[in-house]
Design an enzyme around this catalytic site. Structure first.
Site, PDB file in Angstrom:
ATOM      1  N   GLY A 194       0.740  -1.260   0.000  1.00 55.14           N
ATOM      2  CA  GLY A 194       0.000   0.000   0.000  1.00 55.14           C
ATOM      3  C   GLY A 194       0.767   1.305   0.000  1.00 55.14           C
ATOM      4  O   GLY A 194       0.153   2.349  -0.200  1.00 55.14           O
ATOM      5  N   GLY A 235       3.049   2.557  -2.138  1.00 62.23           N
ATOM      6  CA  GLY A 235       3.596   3.035  -3.409  1.00 62.23           C
ATOM      7  C   GLY A 235       2.941   4.327  -3.902  1.00 62.23           C
ATOM      8  O   GLY A 235       1.771   4.604  -3.612  1.00 62.23           O
ATOM      9  N   CYS A 250       0.022   3.576  -6.092  1.00 59.84           N
ATOM     10  CA  CYS A 250      -0.732   2.436  -5.564  1.00 59.84           C
ATOM     11  C   CYS A 250      -2.022   2.943  -4.923  1.00 59.84           C
ATOM     12  O   CYS A 250      -2.011   3.961  -4.233  1.00 59.84           O
ATOM     13  CB  CYS A 250       0.154   1.758  -4.524  1.00 59.84           C
TER      14      CYS A 250
HETATM   15  P1  5GP Z   1       7.114   4.034  -5.203  1.00 61.79           P
HETATM   16  O1  5GP Z   1       8.605   3.976  -5.101  1.00 61.79           O
HETATM   17  O2  5GP Z   1       6.680   4.585  -6.531  1.00 61.79           O
HETATM   18  O3  5GP Z   1       6.466   4.723  -4.072  1.00 61.79           O
HETATM   19  O4  5GP Z   1       6.596   2.530  -5.124  1.00 61.79           O
HETATM   20  C1  5GP Z   1       7.013   1.552  -6.035  1.00 61.79           C
HETATM   21  C2  5GP Z   1       6.348   0.236  -5.689  1.00 61.79           C
HETATM   22  O5  5GP Z   1       4.913   0.343  -5.749  1.00 61.79           O
HETATM   23  C3  5GP Z   1       6.645  -0.885  -6.661  1.00 61.79           C
HETATM   24  O6  5GP Z   1       7.934  -1.420  -6.501  1.00 61.79           O
HETATM   25  C4  5GP Z   1       5.516  -1.866  -6.369  1.00 61.79           C
HETATM   26  O7  5GP Z   1       5.789  -2.688  -5.249  1.00 61.79           O
HETATM   27  C5  5GP Z   1       4.361  -0.948  -5.994  1.00 61.79           C
HETATM   28  N1  5GP Z   1       3.395  -0.821  -7.097  1.00 61.79           N
HETATM   29  C6  5GP Z   1       3.649  -0.552  -8.394  1.00 61.79           C
HETATM   30  N2  5GP Z   1       2.508  -0.480  -9.098  1.00 61.79           N
HETATM   31  C7  5GP Z   1       1.501  -0.726  -8.234  1.00 61.79           C
HETATM   32  C8  5GP Z   1       0.085  -0.810  -8.372  1.00 61.79           C
HETATM   33  O8  5GP Z   1      -0.510  -0.588  -9.427  1.00 61.79           O
HETATM   34  N3  5GP Z   1      -0.606  -1.122  -7.238  1.00 61.79           N
HETATM   35  C9  5GP Z   1       0.021  -1.352  -6.030  1.00 61.79           C
HETATM   36  N4  5GP Z   1      -0.729  -1.691  -5.000  1.00 61.79           N
HETATM   37  N5  5GP Z   1       1.348  -1.254  -5.877  1.00 61.79           N
HETATM   38  C10 5GP Z   1       2.079  -0.947  -6.963  1.00 61.79           C
END
Ligand code: 5GP
Length: 339
Positions: free
Chosen positions: A178, A180, A183
């Site tokens: 949760g 991301g 996300c």
């Molecule tokens: P960020 O660094 O952008 O905050 O988070 C990256 C991470 O978000 C990714 O490595 C993956 O675990 C997660 N993530 C990527 N796409 C999605 C999505 O569509 N839904 C969710 N729940 N998590 C995502």
């Protein structure tokens, strides 16, 4: 129903308290970490930051730009021919993970890739790492490839970290449900765990078994990356912070011949589903969204900002190496539950 009223923290809820110390010079602080993996017998050395296996971020160009010091999880949507060509170069295998989920065709791709190349590191990535099916899947792959470094997730609680290390025989457990930047799991399902507390609790469980954890998602600034390491993360995976760079593959907004922004989207977003799985299944809700990320130029500049932030944090708390940062850290809570 049960309710746990213990306070759980996110990156924004804390700061790191500076400490009097024989402050080490920033230039002598060792950012390199060496990890020895118990289950596979392998090892890895470098700056433990990982480019996420999202299709815009986990690209060959990213791996070439940030490796071998930093890691890239190559996304699973490249053709097998392209993967064989890339992993066929042994230099690319050192700090590059291949990614699969739980689908049979992804496992077939891995088998083919292993037959033809020296690919050494694997990320087994699912949105929900809490099923017995997932643990069995990780173990099956371990049994087939005893010497592969396996990173598996995502989970957020110690008992599942232990399960994946012991029953799944993985080496690194990926933490985050949760947090991301693109996300929407928390909004769509109400499920999740504040990321800083998840890292603290899961790292403790993993380190007790000589395993490792990778904090995945939720870092928006170099300071957040520092907090993840300070909380006990051995690796930190980044999506949004690495988006918008030349090394990304995506839809760019171009004005007067210049890139100005990139369309960045979650791998469970409607956009990704339309691209790869023929649209949203009617029993699933989208758990990802799209965001416009300003163009940032070469990724090496951002990596310098992040490593500079880590160096400086180590100096503030008197840590001579990134490995010692967590031991030297005292977090101060700066938000009260009522805020
Ligand atoms: P960020 O660094 O952008 O905050 O988070 C990256 C991470 O978000 C990714 O490595 C993956 O675990 C997660 N993530 C990527 N796409 C999605 C999505 O569509 N839904 C969710 N729940 N998590 C995502």
């Amino acid at each position: 129903m049960r309710i746990n009223t213990d306070i759980k923290l996110d990156y924004d809820d804390v700061l790191i308290r500076p400490k009097r110390s024989e402050a080490p010079s920033r230039s002598t602080i060792i950012l390199e970490r060496e990890c020895r993996f118990l289950n596979s017998g392998g090892s890895w050395k470098g700056l433990p930051i990982i480019a996420s296996n999202m299709d815009t971020i986990g690209t060959f160009a990213m791996a070439k730009a940030i490796g071998p010091e930093l890691i890239t999880c190559i996304h699973k949507y490249y053709s097998i021919e392209k993967l064989i060509e890339f992993f066929g170069d042994d230099d690319h295998c050192k700090s590059t993970f291949f990614t699969i989920g739980i689908k049979d065709n992804e496992y077939d791709k891995l088998r083919e890739l292993r037959k033809k190349t020296n690919v050494r590191h694997l990320c087994i990535d699912v949105a929900n790492g809490y099923t017995k099916f997932f643990v069995d899947h990780v173990k099956r792959i371990r049994d087939c490839y005893p010497d592969m470094t396996i990173m598996a997730g995502n989970v957020v609680t110690p008992e599942m970290v232990q399960e994946l290390l012991i029953a799944g025989a993985a080496d690194i457990i990926k933490i985050g449900i949760g947090p991301g930047s693109v996300c929407t799991t928390r909004i769509m399902t109400g499920v999740g765990y504040p990321q800083l507390s998840a890292i603290i609790e899961c790292a403790d469980a993993a380190h007790g078994l000589k395993g490792y954890v990778c904090a995945d998602g939720g870092c928006r600034t170099p300071g957040d990356v520092v907090k993840a390491f300070a909380a006990g993360a051995d690796f930190v995976m980044l999506g949004g912070m690495l988006a918008g760079h030349d090394e990304c593959v995506g839809d760019w907004v171009v004005e007067n011949g210049q890139r100005v922004a990139m369309n960045f989207y979650g791998m469970s977003s409607e956009k990704a589903m339309n691209k790869y799985t023929g649209g949203m299944k009617d029993y699933r809700a989208s758990e990802g969204k799209e965001a416009s990320i300003p163009y940032k130029g070469e990724v090496s500049n951002t990596v310098l900002q992040i490593s500079g932030g880590i160096r400086s944090a180590c100096a503030y708390v008197g840590a001579t190496s990134l490995k010692d940062l967590s031991k030297c850290t005292t977090f101060i809570c700066c938000r009260r539950p009522s805020d």
